[in-house]
Enzyme design. Sequence first.
Site, short mmCIF file in Angstrom:
data_model
loop_
_atom_site.label_atom_id
_atom_site.label_comp_id
_atom_site.label_asym_id
_atom_site.label_seq_id
_atom_site.Cartn_x
_atom_site.Cartn_y
_atom_site.Cartn_z
N ASN A 23 0.83 -1.20 0.00
CA ASN A 23 0.00 0.00 0.00
C ASN A 23 0.87 1.25 0.00
O ASN A 23 1.78 1.37 0.84
CB ASN A 23 -0.89 0.03 1.26
CG ASN A 23 -1.70 1.30 1.36
OD1 ASN A 23 -2.61 1.52 0.56
ND2 ASN A 23 -1.39 2.15 2.32
N GLU A 24 0.60 2.16 -0.92
CA GLU A 24 1.23 3.50 -0.94
C GLU A 24 2.72 3.45 -0.59
O GLU A 24 3.18 4.17 0.30
CB GLU A 24 0.48 4.46 0.00
CG GLU A 24 -0.92 4.77 -0.49
CD GLU A 24 -1.63 5.89 0.26
OE1 GLU A 24 -1.13 6.32 1.32
OE2 GLU A 24 -2.67 6.34 -0.24
N GLU A 83 -8.21 3.85 -3.85
CA GLU A 83 -8.60 4.76 -2.76
C GLU A 83 -9.03 6.07 -3.41
O GLU A 83 -8.22 6.71 -4.10
CB GLU A 83 -7.45 5.01 -1.76
CG GLU A 83 -7.18 3.83 -0.87
CD GLU A 83 -6.17 4.13 0.24
OE1 GLU A 83 -6.16 5.27 0.75
OE2 GLU A 83 -5.41 3.22 0.59
N GLN A 101 -13.53 5.37 2.77
CA GLN A 101 -13.73 4.01 3.21
C GLN A 101 -15.23 3.78 3.35
O GLN A 101 -15.99 4.53 2.76
CB GLN A 101 -12.97 3.78 4.50
CG GLN A 101 -11.46 4.09 4.27
CD GLN A 101 -10.52 3.50 5.30
OE1 GLN A 101 -10.90 2.68 6.11
NE2 GLN A 101 -9.27 3.93 5.29
O1 AHR Z 1 -7.80 5.89 3.76
C1 AHR Z 1 -6.97 6.43 4.74
C2 AHR Z 1 -5.50 6.27 4.41
O2 AHR Z 1 -5.22 7.02 3.27
C3 AHR Z 1 -5.03 4.88 4.03
O3 AHR Z 1 -4.69 4.12 5.14
C4 AHR Z 1 -3.81 5.15 3.21
O4 AHR Z 1 -3.57 4.16 2.27
C5 AHR Z 1 -4.08 6.51 2.62
O5 AHR Z 1 -3.02 7.38 2.80
#
Ligand code: AHR
Length: 504
Positions: free
Chosen positions: A172-173, A292, A352
């Site tokens: 992730n990221e 996201e 989310q």
């Molecule tokens: O969605 C909140 C955060 O945003 C996530 O954990 C991360 O992947 C992003 O920076």
Amino acid sequence: MTAARLTVDPRSAIGPVRRRLFGGFVEHLGRHVYDGLYEPGHPQADERGFRRDVIALVRELGVSTIRYPGGNFVSGFRWEDSVGPREQRPRRLDLAWHSTETNEIGLHEFADWLDAVGSDLMLAVNLGTRGTLEAIDLLEYANVPGGSTLSQQRIDNGRVEPFDVRVWCLGNEMDGPWQLGHRSADDYGKLAARTAKGMRQLDPSIELVVCGSSGRAMPTFGDWERVVLEHTYDDVDMISCHAYYQEHDGDAASFLASAVDMDRFIEAVVATADAVGAARGSTKRIDISFDEWNIWYIDRVDAVKPTAIDDWPVAPRLLEDVYSVQDAVVFGSLLISLLAHSDRVASASLAQLVNVIAPIMTEPGGPAWRQTTFFPFALTSRLARGAAVRVSVETPMIDTATYGAVPAVSAVATADAEAGEAALFLVHRGREEAIDVEIDVRGLGEVAVVETHLLHDDDLSARNTRDEPERVQPRAVETRLEDGILRVSLPPVAWAALALRRVG
Ligand code: AHR
């Protein structure tokens, strides 16, 4: 009063409306899982502790695939902690969100919840602080029917059938300095390629998403995608994009044009991926997993640093943004952008779902309700069917400080020729006056308007809250359809969905 002229021609199909475009994201963060979708003592809790009212709202939202368990959380996560007898699961410190993870909800429980909401699992593996072997182990645990130690463990833990997870995110990221185990594009690209190859050796049928940039404004944007794809092009199917938008310094005009940024982001990543493919002489195409996206008032992020070494709360209130009507209009326009890129955006995850920058809010022991952003998501997910269709738009332009001149009206259509159904999704970004919109729908044949939904409020800051959970609702809007020309007037700052059905 100003005017815009739109034309829908189903021959200008962009790509299929893929259900995966309407994905979500559940991270172990704040009150998302604990005191969100799971609250054993709540009057609405089922026998497993899942809130029935939340399940009903998630179903109504119409979410397809759900990415899990993070997010930044995944970069410190040991998946083995989250399976097996609950009483033996360790309590861990979550460094990303400075909380305690009890592991009361893990892979099996979450999969049960997904069965209840009718969504599919999309898993992220930890490539921040762990590596290839742990990713392969998780894949074996999840997807191998039986006959090995890890698959047998899954069976012993109660799931005889494999989870059969189709889509996997390789970390992730990893471009973000805030990420545990953050690394350079070169380092990450090599690790992702090794991991992808290993995972595919175990299960060649899975789809893999490599990390792209955490945002278009990242200093490494562009180069990151190029370098990572040079390492992974043959081994992955998608590259991720992440984007969060908010109003900065009262600049509503630029905020309302956020989808222009999303368009440019997608188009730049597609161009970069295609350039890497061309340089390799490859006929393979890499698509985008926009895994996201949302409105997020990140400047207002609550302090997530512990004040003391023993300050690691369980399920603290974090990132609980309350969305306005204006936020929801921008949110609707982001969905238009995603649909308008259906040719290359193969999957997307709203970040989310519950309590944490979420369309659904809950109170412990209390109600659950829909935020303003719930409506454009639920309506688009329900009405978009068949193929996404380009809408040509003649519209006045609006000057913005961040994006220059942007169209006042933006739109996309969907059409399902077989079912004789079509839908139009429109946004009006103008803030001063209403706009008359004329839509030439003759290309769709003889149609009637069967549903109209308008999201607008004279008070752009109106929100739904615990005390006023239904303050903001979409309402019907008057339309006129004559000789294949559909007319609708959109008030300033509005999002609308119109559903049409073939007649005769
Ligand atoms: O969605 C909140 C955060 O945003 C996530 O954990 C991360 O992947 C992003 O920076």
